[in-house]
Each structure stands twice: as C-alpha cells, then as structure tokens.
Design a protein around this motif. Structure first.
Motif, mmCIF file in Angstrom:
data_model
loop_
_atom_site.group_PDB
_atom_site.id
_atom_site.type_symbol
_atom_site.label_atom_id
_atom_site.label_comp_id
_atom_site.label_asym_id
_atom_site.label_seq_id
_atom_site.Cartn_x
_atom_site.Cartn_y
_atom_site.Cartn_z
ATOM 1 N N VAL A 281 29.718 -45.271 -44.252
ATOM 2 C CA VAL A 281 30.179 -44.929 -42.906
ATOM 3 C C VAL A 281 31.269 -43.865 -42.977
ATOM 4 O O VAL A 281 32.216 -43.984 -43.766
ATOM 5 N N GLY A 282 31.122 -42.840 -42.155
ATOM 6 C CA GLY A 282 32.148 -41.821 -42.021
ATOM 7 C C GLY A 282 32.390 -41.510 -40.557
ATOM 8 O O GLY A 282 31.605 -41.892 -39.682
ATOM 9 N N VAL A 283 33.490 -40.827 -40.281
ATOM 10 C CA VAL A 283 33.792 -40.413 -38.905
ATOM 11 C C VAL A 283 34.076 -38.916 -38.890
ATOM 12 O O VAL A 283 34.544 -38.332 -39.881
ATOM 13 N N GLY B 289 36.683 -28.724 -37.275
ATOM 14 C CA GLY B 289 36.719 -30.170 -37.316
ATOM 15 C C GLY B 289 36.977 -30.708 -38.705
ATOM 16 O O GLY B 289 37.220 -29.958 -39.661
ATOM 17 N N ALA B 290 36.903 -32.015 -38.825
ATOM 18 C CA ALA B 290 37.118 -32.686 -40.105
ATOM 19 C C ALA B 290 36.373 -34.007 -40.094
ATOM 20 O O ALA B 290 36.150 -34.606 -39.042
ATOM 21 N N LYS B 291 35.970 -34.463 -41.288
ATOM 22 C CA LYS B 291 35.334 -35.773 -41.396
ATOM 23 C C LYS B 291 35.957 -36.536 -42.563
ATOM 24 O O LYS B 291 36.499 -35.946 -43.502
ATOM 25 N N TYR B 292 35.823 -37.853 -42.475
ATOM 26 C CA TYR B 292 36.439 -38.717 -43.482
ATOM 27 C C TYR B 292 35.515 -39.906 -43.750
ATOM 28 O O TYR B 292 34.987 -40.527 -42.815
ATOM 29 N N LEU B 293 35.317 -40.219 -45.013
ATOM 30 C CA LEU B 293 34.491 -41.349 -45.420
ATOM 31 C C LEU B 293 35.311 -42.629 -45.327
ATOM 32 O O LEU B 293 36.279 -42.817 -46.051
ATOM 33 N N ILE B 294 34.908 -43.532 -44.425
ATOM 34 C CA ILE B 294 35.616 -44.797 -44.241
ATOM 35 C C ILE B 294 35.157 -45.845 -45.238
ATOM 36 O O ILE B 294 35.957 -46.574 -45.827
ATOM 37 N N PRO C 169 28.047 -38.804 -44.194
ATOM 38 C CA PRO C 169 29.463 -39.184 -44.150
ATOM 39 C C PRO C 169 30.259 -38.687 -45.348
ATOM 40 O O PRO C 169 31.490 -38.735 -45.337
ATOM 41 N N TYR C 170 29.583 -38.189 -46.390
ATOM 42 C CA TYR C 170 30.271 -37.787 -47.616
ATOM 43 C C TYR C 170 30.753 -36.344 -47.564
ATOM 44 O O TYR C 170 30.109 -35.480 -46.977
ATOM 45 N N SER C 171 31.877 -36.102 -48.208
ATOM 46 C CA SER C 171 32.432 -34.753 -48.262
ATOM 47 C C SER C 171 31.889 -34.009 -49.484
ATOM 48 O O SER C 171 31.187 -34.582 -50.315
ATOM 49 N N ILE C 172 32.247 -32.743 -49.602
ATOM 50 C CA ILE C 172 31.776 -31.927 -50.728
ATOM 51 C C ILE C 172 32.677 -32.041 -51.949
ATOM 52 O O ILE C 172 32.333 -31.556 -53.016
ATOM 53 N N GLY C 173 33.854 -32.681 -51.797
ATOM 54 C CA GLY C 173 34.780 -32.808 -52.920
ATOM 55 C C GLY C 173 35.928 -31.825 -52.812
ATOM 56 O O GLY C 173 35.832 -30.772 -52.167
ATOM 57 N N LEU D 160 26.385 -42.214 -40.538
ATOM 58 C CA LEU D 160 25.875 -43.309 -41.361
ATOM 59 C C LEU D 160 24.868 -42.779 -42.369
ATOM 60 O O LEU D 160 24.111 -41.848 -42.074
ATOM 61 N N GLN D 161 24.853 -43.385 -43.554
ATOM 62 C CA GLN D 161 23.883 -43.011 -44.576
ATOM 63 C C GLN D 161 23.400 -44.239 -45.331
ATOM 64 O O GLN D 161 24.182 -45.009 -45.862
#
Length: 310
Positions: free
Chosen positions: A149-151, A114-119, A36-40, A177-178
């Motif tokens: 949790v990320g989406v 696409g894109a993901k975001y850490l909730i 769920p985490y991004s690279i920054g 999930l992580q």
C-alpha cells in the motif's frame, strides 16, 4: 536463463534492507496506473512519450483529433520509500466547429507536481526452501491477496496555456495498491480523487494486470473508470514494453471505450530512461558473521510494471 533466475530471486529475497531500488529501470509507462513503490534514492528518471487520439462524437461541437507529448520526471531522495515527481503535457486539439470550420487549440495542458510514499510492503515466504512437501512448495500463497500500500498527493498548478487554464490550483490524492500474484503476474489498483477543490473534480479507479513474457518483453491490460457529477467514462487499454537495457525501456499502448454515442482511440509510444546514482547497504545473512555489510547496487528485476518496486 541464469539472468532470469537472478531477477526473479531478487523479488523474494529478504536480506535487502531497503526493497525500493532495482538494478533495472522501473517505469510507470505504458499504462496509466502507478505502483506504490518508489524508484529508490538518488535516481533521476525521465519518462516521455507521444500520443494521438481520435474521437467519434455525435455532438455538434467536439474534439475530433488530439496529439501531443508528455514528460514525467521522477526523483528519489531522503527515504527509500519516498519519491517526488513532476509531469508536463503539451497537446494540440482540433476543434470541430458546428458551422463547418475547424480550428485548433494548443499549449501546455497539464503541469503537476507530487510525491508518493510506501506505507506497507507485503513480504512473501520463499517457498523454494520448503523441501519436505512438494504440495506446500507449489501451493498458491493466499496471503498474496494482501497488497502493498502506498499513498500519493499532488498539485495541479495553473501555469497552463490560455486554452487549458482552470479557475485555480487543484489537488490530487490516491491510494496505490499492488498484488504480486506470482513472479510474472502483478495487479495494480489505484483509487483516485482528482482535481479536488475544482469544478471539474472527479473520482476514478485504474486496474492494471501485467504479465512478463520473457526477460525483455511484458504486456498489460487495463481498465479505468472515471466518475464525474454528470457523466461517467470507462476506458480499456493494452500495450507492451521492451527492456532495451538496464536503464532504457521502450513501450507502446492503445486504449478505447465502447459507448454508442461517443468513442475514441488513444495510442501512444514512448521511452523511459534513468540516471542511476543509487548506492545502498545490504546485510548478507549467508555470511558466517551474519552482520557483515557492504556497499553495492541491489540486484533488480525485469520490466518496470511487473518485476519492479516503483
């Protein structure tokens, strides 16, 4: 040993304002699941690999061999918790003809963005500061069963070669999930709805357990289940990654299934490389002023699948 301690400490430190970026590359490879985490922010990352798949199918018409390559581009911008990505896959399929003549189909088989975001980011108590009780300091933290949790949301474009074109664009959504069970052991769980609005839509899960053997080496085991309208598939994979430098990772993996009427072996080798333009603010709580901030890169952690936040 000193370097390893610094990397592990980075996982549990709380004075970092934004916990996405790590000083060491965070790669999605070599497994299929995603954290769920991004690279920054302001990080450009390229993850590429070659794959080869052999099939053993009792059907008269089948694809006995497939090989190709893929490129996964990731970019962090605007927010530490937000990441954009694009994936392109080129492959060559050898088609088994029931009349004895084989032929090939080849071209771009996937082009998605696409894109993901850490909730929600799960934070853990630093038990090393517990000095009154050895038992409490070494007891397992049950809160680690609560995952971060990320989406994810993405689009499968139809800019594909003629052999792989779909009826129209389709969509993908996922819950990421992580669980960080320890400084070395991480569990990733992905729940995915893929090719939504397409006739080939499916639902799947991916569960990946990753363990760090040392500063440089990590390995993983993975189970994937894919549920379609008239067919279900279950895959099992394993692999390893080597951290060549802070910005370069090398990996290899293999996966298969165990069905009597159909089986395959999928193997892959690849690399991940990043161009790191990230800078960030941290709050130094150990400072007497307690409000002193400064610009610097955050201290990261080892192998992307384990000590990462990606």
């Amino acid at each position: 040993m000193k370097r390893f301690i610094l990397l592990v400490t980075a996982i549990i430190t709380f004075q970092i304002v934004n916990a996405q970026y790590t000083e060491i590359i965070n790669s999605k490879r070599p497994g299929f699941s995603e954290s769920p985490y991004s690279i920054g922010t302001d990080v450009f990352q390229f993850e590429t690999g070659m794959f080869y798949k052999t099939n053993n199918d009792e059907n008269l018409l089948a694809i006995p061999k497939t090989y190709g390559g893929e490129l996964f581009f990731r970019y962090g911008k605007f927010l530490e918790k937000l990441e954009f990505d694009a994936k392109i896959t080129y492959q060559n399929d050898e088609i088994k003809n029931p009349f004895g003549n084989n032929y090939n189909e080849f071209g771009v088989s996937e082009l998605a963005i696409g894109a993901k975001y850490l909730i929600y980011q799960k934070e853990y108590v630093d038990k090393s500061k517990e000095v009154r009780s050895w038992k409490r300091r070494n007891a397992f933290d049950k809160s680690r069963f609560i995952p971060s949790v990320g989406v994810y949301a993405g689009v499968h474009t139809n800019f594909l070669s003629e052999y792989y074109k779909d009826d129209a664009v389709s969509f993908k959504g996922a819950i990421l999930l992580q669980n960080d069970f320890s400084d070395r052991l991480v569990l990733l769980t992905n729940l995915i709805a893929d090719k939504i609005t397409s006739d080939d839509n499916n639902y799947s899960y991916i569960v990946t357990m990753t363990y760090a053997l040392s500063e440089r080496w990590s390995y993983f085991i993975e189970n994937q289940g894919i549920f379609k309208e008239n067919d279900n598939e279950f895959h099992f994979g394993t692999g390893a990654a080597y951290l060549f430098s802070d910005n370069l990772q090398i990996d290899a993996s293999v996966r298969t299934n165990f069905f009597e009427d159909y089986s395959f072996v999928y193997s892959s080798i690849g690399v991940a490389w990043r161009l790191d333009k990230h800078s960030d603010e941290i709050i130094n709580k150990s400072s007497p002023l307690n409000q002193l901030t400064k610009k610097r890169k955050k201290r990261g952690n080892f192998f992307s699948r384990l000590f990462k936040k990606n």
